[in-house]
Each structure stands twice: as structure tokens, then as C-alpha cells.
Design a protein around this motif. Structure first.
Motif, PDB file in Angstrom:
ATOM      1  N   GLY A  20      16.286  37.179  28.609  1.00 40.14           N
ATOM      2  CA  GLY A  20      16.558  35.947  29.336  1.00 40.14           C
ATOM      3  C   GLY A  20      17.382  35.008  28.480  1.00 40.14           C
ATOM      4  O   GLY A  20      17.274  35.017  27.255  1.00 40.14           O
ATOM      5  N   ILE A  21      18.220  34.229  29.131  1.00 41.71           N
ATOM      6  CA  ILE A  21      19.022  33.219  28.419  1.00 41.71           C
ATOM      7  C   ILE A  21      18.679  31.873  29.045  1.00 41.71           C
ATOM      8  O   ILE A  21      18.938  31.659  30.229  1.00 41.71           O
ATOM      9  N   TRP A  22      18.078  30.997  28.276  1.00 46.02           N
ATOM     10  CA  TRP A  22      17.702  29.673  28.759  1.00 46.02           C
ATOM     11  C   TRP A  22      18.481  28.610  27.996  1.00 46.02           C
ATOM     12  O   TRP A  22      18.546  28.628  26.767  1.00 46.02           O
ATOM     13  N   ALA A  23      19.064  27.683  28.737  1.00 46.87           N
ATOM     14  CA  ALA A  23      19.774  26.551  28.129  1.00 46.87           C
ATOM     15  C   ALA A  23      20.133  25.573  29.248  1.00 46.87           C
ATOM     16  O   ALA A  23      19.974  25.867  30.430  1.00 46.87           O
ATOM     17  N   LEU A  24      20.625  24.434  28.856  1.00 53.77           N
ATOM     18  CA  LEU A  24      21.070  23.438  29.816  1.00 53.77           C
ATOM     19  C   LEU A  24      22.216  23.975  30.659  1.00 53.77           C
ATOM     20  O   LEU A  24      22.978  24.846  30.215  1.00 53.77           O
ATOM     21  N   GLY A  25      22.359  23.461  31.872  1.00 52.81           N
ATOM     22  CA  GLY A  25      23.450  23.854  32.747  1.00 52.81           C
ATOM     23  C   GLY A  25      24.807  23.524  32.135  1.00 52.81           C
ATOM     24  O   GLY A  25      24.967  22.495  31.475  1.00 52.81           O
ATOM     25  N   GLY A  26      25.767  24.409  32.337  1.00 60.40           N
ATOM     26  CA  GLY A  26      27.126  24.160  31.871  1.00 60.40           C
ATOM     27  C   GLY A  26      27.379  24.500  30.418  1.00 60.40           C
ATOM     28  O   GLY A  26      28.468  24.258  29.901  1.00 60.40           O
ATOM     29  N   ILE A  27      26.400  25.094  29.752  1.00 60.04           N
ATOM     30  CA  ILE A  27      26.558  25.370  28.323  1.00 60.04           C
ATOM     31  C   ILE A  27      27.172  26.746  28.048  1.00 60.04           C
ATOM     32  O   ILE A  27      27.561  27.042  26.930  1.00 60.04           O
ATOM     33  N   GLY A  28      27.249  27.615  29.094  1.00 57.75           N
ATOM     34  CA  GLY A  28      27.923  28.905  28.933  1.00 57.75           C
ATOM     35  C   GLY A  28      27.012  30.117  29.017  1.00 57.75           C
ATOM     36  O   GLY A  28      27.376  31.189  28.527  1.00 57.75           O
ATOM     37  N   LYS A  29      25.859  29.988  29.660  1.00 55.98           N
ATOM     38  CA  LYS A  29      24.933  31.120  29.776  1.00 55.98           C
ATOM     39  C   LYS A  29      25.563  32.270  30.560  1.00 55.98           C
ATOM     40  O   LYS A  29      25.506  33.428  30.123  1.00 55.98           O
ATOM     41  N   THR A  30      26.166  31.979  31.698  1.00 56.64           N
ATOM     42  CA  THR A  30      26.782  33.018  32.516  1.00 56.64           C
ATOM     43  C   THR A  30      27.957  33.655  31.786  1.00 56.64           C
ATOM     44  O   THR A  30      28.121  34.879  31.811  1.00 56.64           O
ATOM     45  N   THR A  31      28.740  32.857  31.108  1.00 57.11           N
ATOM     46  CA  THR A  31      29.880  33.386  30.340  1.00 57.11           C
ATOM     47  C   THR A  31      29.397  34.336  29.257  1.00 57.11           C
ATOM     48  O   THR A  31      29.948  35.433  29.079  1.00 57.11           O
ATOM     49  N   LEU A  32      28.348  33.959  28.545  1.00 56.58           N
ATOM     50  CA  LEU A  32      27.788  34.817  27.504  1.00 56.58           C
ATOM     51  C   LEU A  32      27.268  36.120  28.115  1.00 56.58           C
ATOM     52  O   LEU A  32      27.536  37.208  27.597  1.00 56.58           O
ATOM     53  N   ALA A  33      26.563  36.016  29.240  1.00 53.81           N
ATOM     54  CA  ALA A  33      26.041  37.212  29.903  1.00 53.81           C
ATOM     55  C   ALA A  33      27.180  38.133  30.340  1.00 53.81           C
ATOM     56  O   ALA A  33      27.083  39.359  30.216  1.00 53.81           O
ATOM     57  N   GLN A  34      28.274  37.565  30.839  1.00 54.94           N
ATOM     58  CA  GLN A  34      29.421  38.378  31.263  1.00 54.94           C
ATOM     59  C   GLN A  34      30.070  39.086  30.076  1.00 54.94           C
ATOM     60  O   GLN A  34      30.468  40.245  30.183  1.00 54.94           O
ATOM     61  N   VAL A  35      30.154  38.417  28.947  1.00 54.86           N
ATOM     62  CA  VAL A  35      30.744  39.024  27.759  1.00 54.86           C
ATOM     63  C   VAL A  35      29.875  40.194  27.277  1.00 54.86           C
ATOM     64  O   VAL A  35      30.382  41.265  26.932  1.00 54.86           O
ATOM     65  N   VAL A  36      28.572  40.005  27.275  1.00 58.26           N
ATOM     66  CA  VAL A  36      27.656  41.076  26.881  1.00 58.26           C
ATOM     67  C   VAL A  36      27.760  42.237  27.872  1.00 58.26           C
ATOM     68  O   VAL A  36      27.833  43.407  27.480  1.00 58.26           O
ATOM     69  N   TYR A  37      27.790  41.920  29.158  1.00 60.02           N
ATOM     70  CA  TYR A  37      27.931  42.949  30.193  1.00 60.02           C
ATOM     71  C   TYR A  37      29.197  43.776  29.963  1.00 60.02           C
ATOM     72  O   TYR A  37      29.153  45.006  30.001  1.00 60.02           O
ATOM     73  N   GLU A  38      30.317  43.124  29.712  1.00 62.87           N
ATOM     74  CA  GLU A  38      31.575  43.841  29.484  1.00 62.87           C
ATOM     75  C   GLU A  38      31.491  44.725  28.250  1.00 62.87           C
ATOM     76  O   GLU A  38      32.099  45.796  28.203  1.00 62.87           O
ATOM     77  N   ALA A  39      30.712  44.304  27.260  1.00 64.57           N
ATOM     78  CA  ALA A  39      30.584  45.068  26.026  1.00 64.57           C
ATOM     79  C   ALA A  39      29.731  46.327  26.206  1.00 64.57           C
ATOM     80  O   ALA A  39      29.917  47.308  25.488  1.00 64.57           O
ATOM     81  N   ILE A  40      28.806  46.319  27.168  1.00 64.23           N
ATOM     82  CA  ILE A  40      27.865  47.441  27.292  1.00 64.23           C
ATOM     83  C   ILE A  40      28.007  48.269  28.564  1.00 64.23           C
ATOM     84  O   ILE A  40      27.450  49.356  28.648  1.00 64.23           O
ATOM     85  N   ARG A  41      28.747  47.818  29.536  1.00 67.76           N
ATOM     86  CA  ARG A  41      28.750  48.493  30.841  1.00 67.76           C
ATOM     87  C   ARG A  41      29.239  49.934  30.796  1.00 67.76           C
ATOM     88  O   ARG A  41      28.800  50.774  31.575  1.00 67.76           O
TER      89      ARG A  41
END
Length: 152
Positions: A20-41
Motif C-alpha cells: 500500500g502507498i499512503w500519503a496526502l493527495g497530489g503527492i505522486g502516489k499514482t505516478t509512483l505506482a505506475q512507474v513500479v508497474y512499468e518496471a515489473i509488468r
């Protein structure tokens, strides 16, 4: 940071890991998840990134998310218990390449709609679907082969 997250996921081991990635809105959680996804897919047979799951499920419902997941991730249906209970299989505009492997007995299945599933390249043995009445293949690839279509 991405390499550290990927290492925590323990990809390749016989384990299921969630993160899970928890942080304030707008800090880049989705962007980080997308980068990790691209690295492992590429390490998986099928992969799909669904963003804003809570918001989309509240607006469109869980069935909509399920359809998105099926559309983007599946190349072949897994033979799960729920599949044996289906009367109608709707996979319109999916990315599926083949319905299923083997010859499962799907005695309740009456209708299959694969309209617009342009990646469909082969159909399975239909001898295990004795009650299949209709199969819609509008706008599917015209060159795939049929094996025992409708028990013939």
C-alpha cells in the motif's frame, strides 16, 4: 526508490505480496505506482494497471472495474469455479486471444459474445458446451480457426 520497492515485492518467489502507498493527495502516489508497474509488468503473463479504483468503483461499480481488468489483462480465461456456472459469457471488445485451454464441461453456458475482440486468434474445443446456442463474433479477426464449434 523504484528499485527498493520492486525488491520488496519479492517477484519470482512463490509468495503473494501486496503493498500500500499512503500519503496526502497530489503527492505522486499514482505516478509512483505506475512507474513500479512499468518496471515489473514484463515479468508476468498478464498485467493491468487500474488507477483511481475507489473513485471509479463508486461511480461505475465493481463490475465495470472487472470488465476493465478482463479487457486489459486476459489472454485466456482461467478455469475457475465461477466459470462453470455461467449461462452467458460477455467479453465484448476484450484483448482475449483464446477462450480457454482444454475441454472443460460448461453445461450451463448458452451464449458467448466476443464481438469486437480483435485479438481472438483461436477458439477452443466446444464439445464441453452442449447447451451453447449462440456465439457472437462480430468484428473479430476473420482468420482464426474453429475446433468442434457447437459440438459439430
Amino acid at each position: 526508490m523504484v528499485e527498493r520497492i520492486v525488491s520488496l515485492l519479492k517477484i519470482g518467489l512463490d509468495e503473494v505480496c501486496f503493498m500500500g502507498i499512503w500519503a496526502l493527495g497530489g503527492i505522486g502516489k499514482t505516478t509512483l505506482a505506475q512507474v513500479v508497474y512499468e518496471a515489473i509488468r514484463s515479468k508476468f503473463d498478464a498485467a493491468c494497471f487500474l488507477a483511481d479504483v475507489r473513485e471509479v468503483s463508486e461511480k461505475e461499480g465493481l463490475v465495470f472495474l472487472q470488465k476493465l481488468l478482463l479487457y486489459y489483462a486476459l489472454e485466456c480465461l482461467p478455469l475457475i469455479d465461477q466459470l462453470y456456472e455461467l449461462e452467458s459469457l460477455q467479453l465484448c471488445c476484450s484483448k482475449i486471444r483464446k477462450l480457454w485451454n482444454g475441454t472443460p464441461f460448461l453445461g450451463k453456458l448458452r451464449i458467448i459474445d466476443l464481438s469486437g475482440s480483435e485479438d481472438l486468434s483461436e477458439t477452443p474445443d466446444f464439445s464441453g458446451t452442449p447447451n451453447l446456442e449462440k456465439m457472437l463474433l462480430n468484428n473479430c479477426h476473420s482468420g482464426f480457426g474453429f475446433m468442434n464449434l457447437l459440438g459439430s
